[in-house]
Scaffold this motif. Structure first.
Motif, mmCIF file in Angstrom:
data_model
loop_
_atom_site.group_PDB
_atom_site.id
_atom_site.type_symbol
_atom_site.label_atom_id
_atom_site.label_comp_id
_atom_site.label_asym_id
_atom_site.label_seq_id
_atom_site.Cartn_x
_atom_site.Cartn_y
_atom_site.Cartn_z
ATOM 1 N N ASP A 161 0.813 -1.212 0.000
ATOM 2 C CA ASP A 161 0.000 0.000 0.000
ATOM 3 C C ASP A 161 0.849 1.265 0.000
ATOM 4 O O ASP A 161 0.523 2.250 -0.667
ATOM 5 N N VAL A 162 1.989 1.237 0.710
ATOM 6 C CA VAL A 162 2.822 2.442 0.764
ATOM 7 C C VAL A 162 3.443 2.748 -0.591
ATOM 8 O O VAL A 162 3.739 3.915 -0.898
ATOM 9 N N ASP A 163 3.653 1.719 -1.421
ATOM 10 C CA ASP A 163 4.177 1.961 -2.765
ATOM 11 C C ASP A 163 3.180 2.759 -3.594
ATOM 12 O O ASP A 163 3.538 3.732 -4.271
ATOM 13 N N LEU A 164 1.924 2.361 -3.528
ATOM 14 C CA LEU A 164 0.897 3.081 -4.288
ATOM 15 C C LEU A 164 0.633 4.458 -3.688
ATOM 16 O O LEU A 164 0.367 5.422 -4.420
ATOM 17 N N GLN A 165 0.687 4.570 -2.371
ATOM 18 C CA GLN A 165 0.536 5.885 -1.753
ATOM 19 C C GLN A 165 1.621 6.838 -2.239
ATOM 20 O O GLN A 165 1.348 8.000 -2.567
ATOM 21 N N LEU A 166 2.859 6.347 -2.283
ATOM 22 C CA LEU A 166 3.966 7.182 -2.741
ATOM 23 C C LEU A 166 3.779 7.585 -4.198
ATOM 24 O O LEU A 166 4.004 8.747 -4.569
ATOM 25 N N ALA A 167 3.321 6.654 -5.034
ATOM 26 C CA ALA A 167 3.115 6.964 -6.449
ATOM 27 C C ALA A 167 2.018 8.012 -6.622
ATOM 28 O O ALA A 167 2.173 8.981 -7.383
ATOM 29 N N VAL A 168 0.903 7.849 -5.924
ATOM 30 C CA VAL A 168 -0.213 8.791 -6.046
ATOM 31 C C VAL A 168 0.190 10.176 -5.545
ATOM 32 O O VAL A 168 -0.079 11.200 -6.192
ATOM 33 N N ASN A 169 0.832 10.248 -4.391
ATOM 34 C CA ASN A 169 1.245 11.544 -3.849
ATOM 35 C C ASN A 169 2.236 12.242 -4.776
ATOM 36 O O ASN A 169 2.188 13.467 -4.959
ATOM 37 N N THR A 170 3.137 11.471 -5.367
ATOM 38 C CA THR A 170 4.122 12.061 -6.277
ATOM 39 C C THR A 170 3.440 12.632 -7.513
ATOM 40 O O THR A 170 3.762 13.745 -7.962
ATOM 41 N N LEU A 171 2.479 11.901 -8.068
ATOM 42 C CA LEU A 171 1.780 12.383 -9.266
ATOM 43 C C LEU A 171 0.975 13.648 -8.974
ATOM 44 O O LEU A 171 0.957 14.584 -9.783
ATOM 45 N N PHE A 172 0.303 13.699 -7.838
ATOM 46 C CA PHE A 172 -0.432 14.920 -7.492
ATOM 47 C C PHE A 172 0.530 16.080 -7.256
ATOM 48 O O PHE A 172 0.251 17.224 -7.637
ATOM 49 N N ALA A 173 1.666 15.803 -6.630
ATOM 50 C CA ALA A 173 2.642 16.865 -6.376
ATOM 51 C C ALA A 173 3.218 17.409 -7.671
ATOM 52 O O ALA A 173 3.603 18.584 -7.740
ATOM 53 N N LEU A 174 3.240 16.604 -8.712
ATOM 54 C CA LEU A 174 3.764 17.040 -10.007
ATOM 55 C C LEU A 174 2.712 17.750 -10.855
ATOM 56 O O LEU A 174 3.008 18.140 -11.990
ATOM 57 N N GLY A 175 1.507 17.922 -10.330
ATOM 58 C CA GLY A 175 0.494 18.699 -11.043
ATOM 59 C C GLY A 175 -0.578 17.895 -11.752
ATOM 60 O O GLY A 175 -1.276 18.441 -12.624
ATOM 61 N N SER A 176 -0.766 16.649 -11.405
ATOM 62 C CA SER A 176 -1.810 15.845 -12.058
ATOM 63 C C SER A 176 -3.193 16.386 -11.712
ATOM 64 O O SER A 176 -3.469 16.775 -10.572
ATOM 65 N N GLU A 177 -4.073 16.394 -12.707
ATOM 66 C CA GLU A 177 -5.447 16.847 -12.493
ATOM 67 C C GLU A 177 -6.318 15.750 -11.891
ATOM 68 O O GLU A 177 -7.233 16.034 -11.117
ATOM 69 N N ALA A 178 -6.068 14.524 -12.264
ATOM 70 C CA ALA A 178 -6.865 13.400 -11.777
ATOM 71 C C ALA A 178 -6.004 12.150 -11.788
ATOM 72 O O ALA A 178 -5.176 11.963 -12.687
ATOM 73 N N VAL A 179 -6.213 11.287 -10.780
ATOM 74 C CA VAL A 179 -5.427 10.061 -10.646
ATOM 75 C C VAL A 179 -6.378 8.915 -10.311
ATOM 76 O O VAL A 179 -7.340 9.090 -9.542
ATOM 77 N N ALA A 180 -6.105 7.745 -10.880
ATOM 78 C CA ALA A 180 -6.896 6.551 -10.587
ATOM 79 C C ALA A 180 -5.964 5.358 -10.467
ATOM 80 O O ALA A 180 -4.922 5.292 -11.134
ATOM 81 N N VAL A 181 -6.342 4.402 -9.609
ATOM 82 C CA VAL A 181 -5.587 3.163 -9.430
ATOM 83 C C VAL A 181 -6.510 2.011 -9.812
ATOM 84 O O VAL A 181 -7.538 1.788 -9.162
ATOM 85 N N ASN A 182 -6.151 1.316 -10.879
ATOM 86 C CA ASN A 182 -6.979 0.214 -11.394
ATOM 87 C C ASN A 182 -8.438 0.643 -11.574
ATOM 88 O O ASN A 182 -9.370 -0.080 -11.240
ATOM 89 N N GLY A 183 -8.630 1.848 -12.079
ATOM 90 C CA GLY A 183 -9.976 2.341 -12.341
ATOM 91 C C GLY A 183 -10.681 2.947 -11.145
ATOM 92 O O GLY A 183 -11.824 3.392 -11.275
ATOM 93 N N GLU A 184 -10.030 3.001 -9.986
ATOM 94 C CA GLU A 184 -10.619 3.621 -8.802
ATOM 95 C C GLU A 184 -10.099 5.051 -8.681
ATOM 96 O O GLU A 184 -8.908 5.273 -8.462
ATOM 97 N N ARG A 185 -11.014 6.010 -8.811
ATOM 98 C CA ARG A 185 -10.631 7.416 -8.753
ATOM 99 C C ARG A 185 -10.141 7.760 -7.351
ATOM 100 O O ARG A 185 -10.765 7.412 -6.340
ATOM 101 N N VAL A 186 -9.014 8.446 -7.301
ATOM 102 C CA VAL A 186 -8.431 8.857 -6.028
ATOM 103 C C VAL A 186 -8.836 10.300 -5.754
ATOM 104 O O VAL A 186 -8.566 11.195 -6.560
ATOM 105 N N ILE A 187 -9.515 10.523 -4.612
ATOM 106 C CA ILE A 187 -9.891 11.877 -4.208
ATOM 107 C C ILE A 187 -9.314 12.140 -2.819
ATOM 108 O O ILE A 187 -8.558 11.322 -2.282
ATOM 109 N N SER A 188 -9.688 13.265 -2.239
ATOM 110 C CA SER A 188 -9.078 13.664 -0.968
ATOM 111 C C SER A 188 -9.408 12.714 0.171
ATOM 112 O O SER A 188 -8.663 12.641 1.156
ATOM 113 N N THR A 189 -10.505 11.986 0.069
ATOM 114 C CA THR A 189 -10.891 11.071 1.155
ATOM 115 C C THR A 189 -10.560 9.614 0.841
ATOM 116 O O THR A 189 -10.943 8.724 1.607
ATOM 117 N N THR A 190 -9.864 9.358 -0.248
ATOM 118 C CA THR A 190 -9.542 7.978 -0.622
ATOM 119 C C THR A 190 -8.531 7.379 0.349
ATOM 120 O O THR A 190 -7.538 8.022 0.706
#
Length: 291
Positions: A161-190
């Protein structure tokens, strides 16, 4: 003697008859007024019938006058009730017309501000992750090792789980507008959490391989990922543990809308620090000792 006696008796009867008052020997039926049945009843019956008819007529007339009085009173009450209801109906009609005018005015004002409101709603939904997003971006692919783990610890050779957390946080920090993991949309409460040998994203079980898609400037995202600790760590783990890791840019990626509950119960915002793209304590970097 017998005849004389008989004569005497006869004579006595004659004398008695002669000495009696006149008419004493007559039958009662021969007396004037002696027969009561001879009194005429027709006049009495006629008089009684006349009295009865008069009484009935009097009662009927009295009842008719009372019924007419009650009917007139009821009629007056009904007329008054109709007048009251008519007045009420007219007042309600006027009120209805006023309300219709107010509704029409409100609809007119709403129609004027509707385009702006629709734009604002669309912006809020997009920010909340409630609408799908399409466009260029970056796709990261993570996979568990397919060979025996050299450390003997199976978790070292699985994506955690920490691997995916690191990937998602890095993508948002780089300016991504939207992120999903295996089709699950990641929002602020994910929440991204481990569940045995699987990973939960939005409380849904996901299994390897894991595809993380991000919509944004593909060039900037690719450059930022290449320079991040995520890439440097996984390049080492790929060689040591056999973990799968790949990066690919795309022109037409699609991130679906969030379909879960968006009710936020509690949250805090730290305005003094920027986004944290480093793995949290106990992350894979600490658990996978490559030294």
């Amino acid at each position: 003697m017998r005849s004389r006696a008989g004569t005497l008796r006869t004579g006595e009867r004659s004398v008695r008859d002669a000495s009696s008052p006149r008419g004493y020997g007559r039958r009662s039926t021969d007396r004037p007024g002696g027969d009561r049945r001879s009194v005429p009843l027709e006049p009495l019956l006629t008089a009684a019938g006349a009295l009865l008819v008069g009484f009935l007529l009097s009662v009927g007339l009295s009842a008719g006058r009372e019924a007419a009085r009650v009917q007139n009173e009821r009629k007056d009450e009904l007329i008054a009730l109709v007048d009251t209801r008519q007045t009420r109906a007219e007042a309600l009609g006027a009120q209805l017309e006023q309300l219709r005018s107010e509704v029409a005015a409100a609809e007119s004002r709403a129609a004027e501000g509707l385009p702006l409101l629709q734009v604002q709603v669309a912006e809020v939904e997009a920010a909340a992750g409630l609408t799908p997003v399409q466009g260029p971006g970056l796709e990261l692919r993570f996979a568990d090792a397919t060979t025996a783990c050299p450390t003997g610890r199976a978790e070292d050779c699985r994506i955690q789980d920490v691997d995916l957390q690191l990937a998602v946080n890095t993508l948002f920090a780089l300016g991504s507008e939207a992120v999903a993991v295996n089709g699950e949309r990641v929002i602020s409460t994910t929440a991204i959490r481990s569940a045995g040998g699987s990973i939960l994203v939005n409380y849904r079980v996901l299994t390897s391989p894991y595809e993380v898609q991000a919509i944004g400037d593909a060039g900037a995202l690719e450059e930022g990922i290449a320079d991040s600790s995520l890439t440097s760590d996984f390049e080492v783990w790929r060689d040591v543990y056999g973990l799968g890791f790949a990066v690919a840019a795309g022109d037409e990626l699609e991130v679906p809308a969030f379909t879960g509950s968006v009710r936020l119960r509690a949250a805090t915002v730290d305005l003094d620090t920027g986004p944290d793209v480093d793995p949290p304590a106990g992350a894979a970097a600490a658990r996978r000792d490559t030294g």
